[in-house]
Design an enzyme around this catalytic site. Structure first.
Site, PDB file in Angstrom:
ATOM      1  CB  CYS A 124     -19.206   9.410  33.542  1.00 18.34           C
ATOM      2  SG  CYS A 124     -18.359   9.701  35.088  1.00 18.34           S
TER       3      CYS A 124
ATOM      4  CG  LEU B  20     -26.826  10.109  33.233  1.00 20.64           C
ATOM      5  CD1 LEU B  20     -27.421   9.189  34.291  1.00 20.64           C
ATOM      6  CD2 LEU B  20     -26.598  11.500  33.809  1.00 20.64           C
TER       7      LEU B  20
ATOM      8  CD  GLN C 101     -32.646   6.160  33.853  1.00 23.82           C
ATOM      9  OE1 GLN C 101     -33.392   5.590  34.630  1.00 23.82           O
ATOM     10  NE2 GLN C 101     -31.553   6.796  34.254  1.00 23.82           N
ATOM     11  NE  ARG C 102     -38.246  -0.045  32.635  1.00 24.05           N
ATOM     12  CZ  ARG C 102     -37.717  -1.196  33.029  1.00 24.05           C
ATOM     13  NH1 ARG C 102     -36.623  -1.212  33.784  1.00 24.05           N
ATOM     14  NH2 ARG C 102     -38.262  -2.342  32.688  1.00 24.05           N
ATOM     15  NE  ARG C 103     -38.218   7.073  25.175  1.00 30.71           N
ATOM     16  CZ  ARG C 103     -38.420   8.380  24.982  1.00 30.71           C
ATOM     17  NH1 ARG C 103     -38.586   9.177  26.022  1.00 30.71           N
ATOM     18  NH2 ARG C 103     -38.448   8.887  23.775  1.00 30.71           N
TER      19      ARG C 103
ATOM     20  N   GLY D 153     -29.688   3.588  26.537  1.00 31.53           N
ATOM     21  CA  GLY D 153     -28.479   3.164  27.236  1.00 31.53           C
ATOM     22  C   GLY D 153     -27.619   2.263  26.368  1.00 31.53           C
ATOM     23  CE  LYS D 154     -29.346  -4.208  25.838  1.00 30.26           C
ATOM     24  NZ  LYS D 154     -30.496  -3.890  26.693  1.00 30.26           N
TER      25      LYS D 154
ATOM     26  CD  GLU E 289     -12.543   5.575  35.366  1.00 30.19           C
ATOM     27  OE1 GLU E 289     -12.720   6.181  36.431  1.00 30.19           O
ATOM     28  OE2 GLU E 289     -12.079   6.107  34.340  1.00 30.19           O
TER      29      GLU E 289
ATOM     30  CB  SER F 138     -24.055   2.648  38.706  1.00 34.11           C
ATOM     31  OG  SER F 138     -24.595   2.594  37.397  1.00 34.11           O
TER      32      SER F 138
END
Length: 522
Positions: free
Chosen positions: A378, A380, A386-388, A391-392, A412, A416
């Site tokens: 998972c 998250l 987010q959008r900062r 995530g990368k 896995e 999403s």
């Protein structure tokens, strides 16, 4: 044939009905998408309807008032034929279109085994899985398979073009996976022979060691957090938490999460941002904070640079924290299920530091032992962050761990919709970064193999191939596979890399992999 409501008569809207519902789109313009009524409740003498917008993500589901419903185009659900119940009495219930699809598919499958009586049902030509109706996504354009030999076949020099850079590829591959936009992996060629699924797993999305009531009967040696969507019911399809207060942020959940039933009726659920314990009131939270000594996630800090830190948390040693983290994450992850047995997992929590402590930004989990080369179960980033670019950063850190372990990894499946976008973007930027750094060898165009890209990046070979396909870089020319970089791709890559201000510095990583195959390590 679908029954339409008479606009002139007063009708009662029941679960399973479909009709257009007013909502605002991203441009804040009014639109009337078709929606299904999942639940009806009455609050202060006013009826509210919980709607799911057809072909939209479930995170957009919401409670609406009657004035947002277009009653003129109301479609009633079809009723099933009366069938005997357990006590022998006939019964019937309204059916949603999804139930009708499942019912018809079940009848078709039964017709292949049961002897026909009277009119026979058509035999299906292929096995069809009963899944919710979603728009079909056209597959990626087919790309001819790469050469089976590891050496490049001789070819004439590719004609030079001013606007392109070309690279030769000379690598074999056994299978190609093409990721579709709904997050599923579609195999274009059967998987490698001899590869086995996990011994303790049944179907791909189901864990066979779990008992029928959803509680693990025994601790699992390995684990999967993929949700088995066949067990969705009306309860888990609806958001049950109105709002979560986590530190200085208030979060509006996207999906159902199995918090205790008595907490679901609260207007706000309060969480301690350091231990993630859930509490029913602000007073309870304030009393808890006087006792809670944590100012960072439990576990070992294995990375720190600037204000960004990563903590490694063992799901067995820190069970309460891991379970609370899973409960929070389930509010924003629909494709994963929740197991209270967190023993088989490691959790890597990314935090941002200030004078008050280390505040959780996001996390990813991974199996201690993965037979499928998964390096993420998972992943998250919490909505306020987010959008900062975080995530990368989480994805990049997961591959840095794989590099230290000397393995290639892959997330896995299924991913999403937001996860797929993040991974595609990361894979594209990482591979293009390598290709653009290649230097000509003795005046000839540079050469690189798929395996070499995979070894440098720790990205699994199938993901490298699918990314090259997605970018449309692979071309076949005079018996050779070449990679062609146009000026548009190069310019787009340079613009994207300018926005990535924060990167993982391998020198700041202090991580020693463990051999989890030895039970003593658990």
């Amino acid at each position: 044939m679908t029954k339409m409501a008479d606009s002139g008569s007063s009708v009662e809207i029941v679960e399973g009905c479909r009709l257009p519902v007013l909502r605002k789109n991203q441009e804040h313009e009014d639109e009337w998408p078709l929606a299904e009524i999942l639940s009806v409740k009455e609050v202060s003498g006013r009826k509210l309807y919980y709607v799911h917008y057809i072909d939209f993500n479930k995170r957009l589901d919401e409670w609406v008032t009657a004035d947002r419903l277009d009653m003129k185009k109301l479609q009633f659900p079809k009723k099933e034929a009366k069938t005997p119940t357990k006590n022998g009495l006939p019964g019937s219930r309204p059916s949603s279109p999804e139930r009708e699809v499942r019912k018809s598919l079940d009848l078709n499958l039964q017709s292949t085994t049961a002897p026909s009586r009277g009119k026979t049902l058509p035999t299906p030509k292929r096995k069809v899985e009963p899944v919710p109706l979603v728009p079909q996504v056209p597959p990626a354009p087919p790309v001819p398979s790469l050469p089976t030999s590891t050496e490049a076949s001789p070819a004439a020099v590719y004609p030079a073009a001013r606007e392109t850079n070309t690279f030769k590829t000379r690598e074999d591959h056994d299978q190609i996976s093409s990721l579709t936009t709904n997050g599923t992996a579609r195999r274009l060629i059967p998987s490698q022979p001899g590869r086995k699924r996990k011994a303790n797993c049944g179907p791909a999305d189901e864990d066979s060691q779990d008992s029928s009531d959803g509680i693990p009967s025994a601790p699992r040696m390995t684990g999967s957090l993929v949700s088995d969507r066949s067990h969705d019911d009306i309860v888990t399809r609806m958001k049950n938490i109105e709002c979560i207060e986590l530190g200085r942020h208030r979060l509006k959940p996207w999906y159902f999460s199995p918090y205790p039933q008595e907490l679901t009726s609260l207007p706000i659920l309060y969480l301690c941002e350091f231990c993630l314990k859930y509490l029913k009131s602000l007073k309870c939270l304030q009393r808890h904070l006087t006792k809670c000594n944590l100012r960072h996630p439990p576990g070992n800090e294995i990375y720190r640079k600037g204000t960004i830190s990563f903590f490694e948390i063992d799901g067995r040693k820190n069970k309460n924290y891991s379970q609370n983290l899973c409960l929070l994450a389930k509010c924003f992850l629909d494709h994963k299920t929740l197991y209270y047995d967190t023993d088989p997992f490691l959790f890597y929590v990314m935090t941002e530091y200030d004078s008050k402590g280390f505040h959780i930004v996001g996390y990813f989990s991974k199996e201690k032992e993965s037979t499928e080369d998964y390096n993420v179960a998972c992943i998250l980033t919490l909505p306020p962050y987010q959008r900062r670019g975080y995530g990368k950063l989480l994805i990049e850190f997961s591959y840095e761990l794989s590099k230290v372990e000397g393995k290639t990894g892959t997330p896995e499946k299924p991913l999403s919709d937001l996860g797929l976008l993040s991974y595609r973007s990361y894979w594209s930027q990482t591979i293009l970064e390598i290709l653009m750094d290649l230097k000509p060898d003795n005046g000839e165009r540079p050469q690189i193999t798929i395996n070499e890209i995979s070894e440098i990046t720790s990205v699994k070979k199938e993901d490298v191939i699918s990314t090259l396909q997605y970018l449309n870089l692979i071309n076949y020319y005079k018996g050779q596979y070449i990679l062609t970089l146009s000026e548009d791709i190069v310019d787009g890559h340079e613009r994207a890399m300018q926005k990535r201000h924060t990167r993982i510095d391998p020198k700041c990583l202090h991580f020693t992999p463990k051999d989890w195959s030895k039970r003593g390590k658990w």
